[in-house]
Design an enzyme around this catalytic site. Structure first.
Site, PDB file in Angstrom:
ATOM      1  N   ARG A 163      59.548  43.537  66.214  1.00  0.00           N
ATOM      2  CA  ARG A 163      60.175  43.847  67.513  1.00  0.00           C
ATOM      3  C   ARG A 163      59.160  43.791  68.654  1.00  0.00           C
ATOM      4  NH1 ARG A 163      64.045  43.646  64.503  1.00  0.00           N
ATOM      5  NH2 ARG A 163      65.922  44.955  64.626  1.00  0.00           N
ATOM      6  N   SER A 237      69.930  49.441  67.628  1.00  0.00           N
ATOM      7  CA  SER A 237      68.955  50.471  67.249  1.00  0.00           C
ATOM      8  C   SER A 237      68.259  51.012  68.494  1.00  0.00           C
ATOM      9  CB  SER A 237      67.885  49.888  66.335  1.00  0.00           C
ATOM     10  OG  SER A 237      68.470  49.345  65.190  1.00  0.00           O
ATOM     11  N   GLU A 332      63.228  51.520  71.032  1.00  0.00           N
ATOM     12  CA  GLU A 332      63.268  50.075  70.775  1.00  0.00           C
ATOM     13  C   GLU A 332      63.746  49.258  71.983  1.00  0.00           C
ATOM     14  OE1 GLU A 332      64.570  46.236  69.474  1.00  0.00           O
ATOM     15  OE2 GLU A 332      65.915  47.817  70.114  1.00  0.00           O
TER      16      GLU A 332
HETATM   17  N1  EPU Z   1      70.484  55.060  56.919  1.00  0.00           N
HETATM   18  C1  EPU Z   1      70.700  56.406  57.037  1.00  0.00           C
HETATM   19  N2  EPU Z   1      71.649  56.842  57.924  1.00  0.00           N
HETATM   20  C2  EPU Z   1      72.381  55.993  58.680  1.00  0.00           C
HETATM   21  C3  EPU Z   1      72.171  54.613  58.543  1.00  0.00           C
HETATM   22  C4  EPU Z   1      71.197  54.162  57.663  1.00  0.00           C
HETATM   23  O1  EPU Z   1      70.063  57.213  56.386  1.00  0.00           O
HETATM   24  O2  EPU Z   1      73.203  56.475  59.498  1.00  0.00           O
HETATM   25  C5  EPU Z   1      69.408  54.602  56.013  1.00  0.00           C
HETATM   26  C6  EPU Z   1      69.897  54.146  54.679  1.00  0.00           C
HETATM   27  O3  EPU Z   1      68.998  54.609  53.710  1.00  0.00           O
HETATM   28  C7  EPU Z   1      69.812  52.636  54.781  1.00  0.00           C
HETATM   29  C8  EPU Z   1      68.596  52.463  55.657  1.00  0.00           C
HETATM   30  O4  EPU Z   1      68.702  53.548  56.580  1.00  0.00           O
HETATM   31  O5  EPU Z   1      69.652  52.034  53.543  1.00  0.00           O
HETATM   32  C9  EPU Z   1      68.511  51.144  56.389  1.00  0.00           C
HETATM   33  O6  EPU Z   1      69.667  50.964  57.183  1.00  0.00           O
HETATM   34  P1  EPU Z   1      70.035  49.525  57.765  1.00  0.00           P
HETATM   35  O7  EPU Z   1      70.093  48.515  56.685  1.00  0.00           O
HETATM   36  O8  EPU Z   1      71.220  49.674  58.647  1.00  0.00           O
HETATM   37  O9  EPU Z   1      68.753  49.116  58.607  1.00  0.00           O
HETATM   38  P2  EPU Z   1      67.898  49.877  59.726  1.00  0.00           P
HETATM   39  O10 EPU Z   1      66.507  49.926  59.231  1.00  0.00           O
HETATM   40  O11 EPU Z   1      68.522  51.148  60.156  1.00  0.00           O
HETATM   41  C10 EPU Z   1      67.168  47.656  60.896  1.00  0.00           C
HETATM   42  C11 EPU Z   1      67.165  47.059  62.281  1.00  0.00           C
HETATM   43  C12 EPU Z   1      68.582  46.607  62.646  1.00  0.00           C
HETATM   44  C13 EPU Z   1      69.014  45.561  61.635  1.00  0.00           C
HETATM   45  C14 EPU Z   1      68.964  46.177  60.223  1.00  0.00           C
HETATM   46  C15 EPU Z   1      69.232  45.174  59.137  1.00  0.00           C
HETATM   47  C16 EPU Z   1      65.361  48.142  63.478  1.00  0.00           C
HETATM   48  C17 EPU Z   1      64.977  49.105  64.555  1.00  0.00           C
HETATM   49  N3  EPU Z   1      66.669  48.021  63.252  1.00  0.00           N
HETATM   50  O12 EPU Z   1      67.974  48.820  60.940  1.00  0.00           O
HETATM   51  O13 EPU Z   1      68.518  45.996  63.922  1.00  0.00           O
HETATM   52  O14 EPU Z   1      70.334  45.101  61.905  1.00  0.00           O
HETATM   53  O15 EPU Z   1      67.622  46.701  59.975  1.00  0.00           O
HETATM   54  O16 EPU Z   1      68.121  44.364  58.941  1.00  0.00           O
HETATM   55  O17 EPU Z   1      64.498  47.526  62.878  1.00  0.00           O
HETATM   56  C18 EPU Z   1      68.757  46.365  66.271  1.00  0.00           C
HETATM   57  O18 EPU Z   1      67.580  46.034  66.393  1.00  0.00           O
HETATM   58  O19 EPU Z   1      69.439  46.693  67.275  1.00  0.00           O
HETATM   59  C19 EPU Z   1      69.364  46.410  64.947  1.00  0.00           C
HETATM   60  C20 EPU Z   1      70.616  46.827  64.759  1.00  0.00           C
END
Ligand code: EPU
Length: 337
Positions: A163, A237, A332
């Site tokens: 990012r 995010s 972010e």
């Molecule tokens: N989780 C929770 N609570 C929640 C949601 C998720 O505990 O309410 C935990 C779960 O353990 C889950 C893990 O978080 O397995 C990861 O969740 P997710 O796959 O949704 O990914 P993220 O790390 O929360 C990142 C990016 C997203 C991108 C997803 C998929 C960042 C800041 N965000 O989110 O990007 O879509 O991975 O690759 O790196 C964005 O930048 O706006 C965005 C949505």
């Protein structure tokens, strides 16, 4: 080119914050971008570049010129095994993804359905489901905001990280990205390693994994997990996932055995959503600014939230996560001060 005065930005930012810009202009050509920059320069106004407004958080009225980039055009150039696709900054990212899939080109499928414009994509090196823009970016064109001349920057010159890029860092406010060129494969080079994608492909009972199947899986996951910005105003995010040293993670795991962590080179990536959840903050609000009950990393505007509501909610989240885990969450999206 029409320059508006005291223009409400509510319709051009995804949080639908009703703040005003002293001046606002939509530029649909490079010459229009130049004229707008000259206008701002002659009046000594600060300039804020805006794409689709999907990753920006206004903290107040903007006392300068908001310049919305809306140049259009997608071109395709072939060689033996790869294709170069050139897209203007004002195209919508998802339209570019759809265009490449229609032409059976691979590389953007994991980045399906990310809101925002093409020109904003390199600024934060958009990423999702195991892929990042930098994996497919060949080079890009920029307009120097001072000299108003154009030049090409190679991928290496963009200083991409998680990012991150020079456009947020050392060269913030120096350039306008005017177009990008992607190098895409005609042969599939598919990334299915991200757990959620793998599971969704199984649910879909896909027999042959193609770029289109991955795009479909990613689209389904995003629709299920993330609040739809056209229904619930949000900028995706709100915080980055912290990257910490392996040793720090080992110590945290002794105390919190369930804490998820993903090894990335010499660091461990933590889940900011998990940290926020564990602090019991899911659903918490300040006025109409709410932590989405669907995904704790996303803050939504339930109706008439003010910039201050988001700033207060952000401070609560950051201080609670710091108190509990000693970790600092970094915002972010672009906070316009
Ligand atoms: N989780 C929770 N609570 C929640 C949601 C998720 O505990 O309410 C935990 C779960 O353990 C889950 C893990 O978080 O397995 C990861 O969740 P997710 O796959 O949704 O990914 P993220 O790390 O929360 C990142 C990016 C997203 C991108 C997803 C998929 C960042 C800041 N965000 O989110 O990007 O879509 O991975 O690759 O790196 C964005 O930048 O706006 C965005 C949505």
């Amino acid at each position: 080119m029409t320059i508006e005065r005291d223009y409400s930005l509510a319709a051009v930012n995804y949080l639908r914050l009703d703040v005003k810009a002293s001046f606002f202009v939509v530029a649909d050509s490079i010459d229009a971008i130049r004229s707008a920059l000259q206008f701002a320069h002659s009046r000594k106004l600060p300039v804020l570049l805006l794409g689709d407004g999907s990753n920006v958080v206004f903290t107040d009225d903007y006392p300068g010129l908001v310049l919305k980039i809306s140049t259009k055009g997608i071109k395709l150039m072939w060689n033996e095994s790869t294709a170069i696709v050139e897209a203007a900054a004002g195209e919508h990212w998802q339209d570019l993804v759809a265009y490449t899939l229609e032409n059976e080109l691979y590389g953007l499928e994991n980045l399906s359905l990310i809101p925002g414009s093409v020109g904003a994509a390199p600024v934060q090196n958009i990423g999702a489901y195991g892929a990042e823009l930098k994996d497919v970016l060949h080079d890009l064109r920029v307009l120097d905001r001072q000299s108003l001349s154009e030049k090409t920057l190679t991928r290496e010159a963009c200083g991409f990280g998680y990012r991150d890029s020079i456009f947020k860092g050392k060269d913030k406010d120096r350039y306008v990205v005017t177009s990008i060129r992607l190098k895409l494969a005609r042969q599939s080079r598919l990334l299915t390693g991200y757990g959620a994608v793998e599971r969704e492909l199984q649910n879909m009972r896909v027999t042959e994994v193609t770029g289109k199947a991955i795009a479909e899986a990613v689209t389904r996951i995003r629709r299920e997990r993330l609040p739809d910005p056209s229904v619930e105003a949000n900028v995706g995010s709100f915080f980055k996932n912290p990257h910490i040293p392996v040793e720090q993670y080992r110590l945290l795991r002794l105390k919190y055995p369930d804490m998820p962590g993903y090894k990335e080179r010499d660091k461990v990536k933590l889940s900011a959503a998990w940290l926020i959840d564990q602090c019991g903050l899911k659903g918490r609000n300040c006025g109409d600014a709410v932590i989405s009950p669907r995904h704790s990393l996303v803050l939504v505007n339930k109706g008439s939230a003010k910039p201050d509501d988001f700033l207060k909610l952000k401070d609560i989240i950051q201080s609670r996560v710091h108190e509990h885990y000693g970790l600092d969450l970094e915002v972010e999206p672009y906070l316009v001060n």
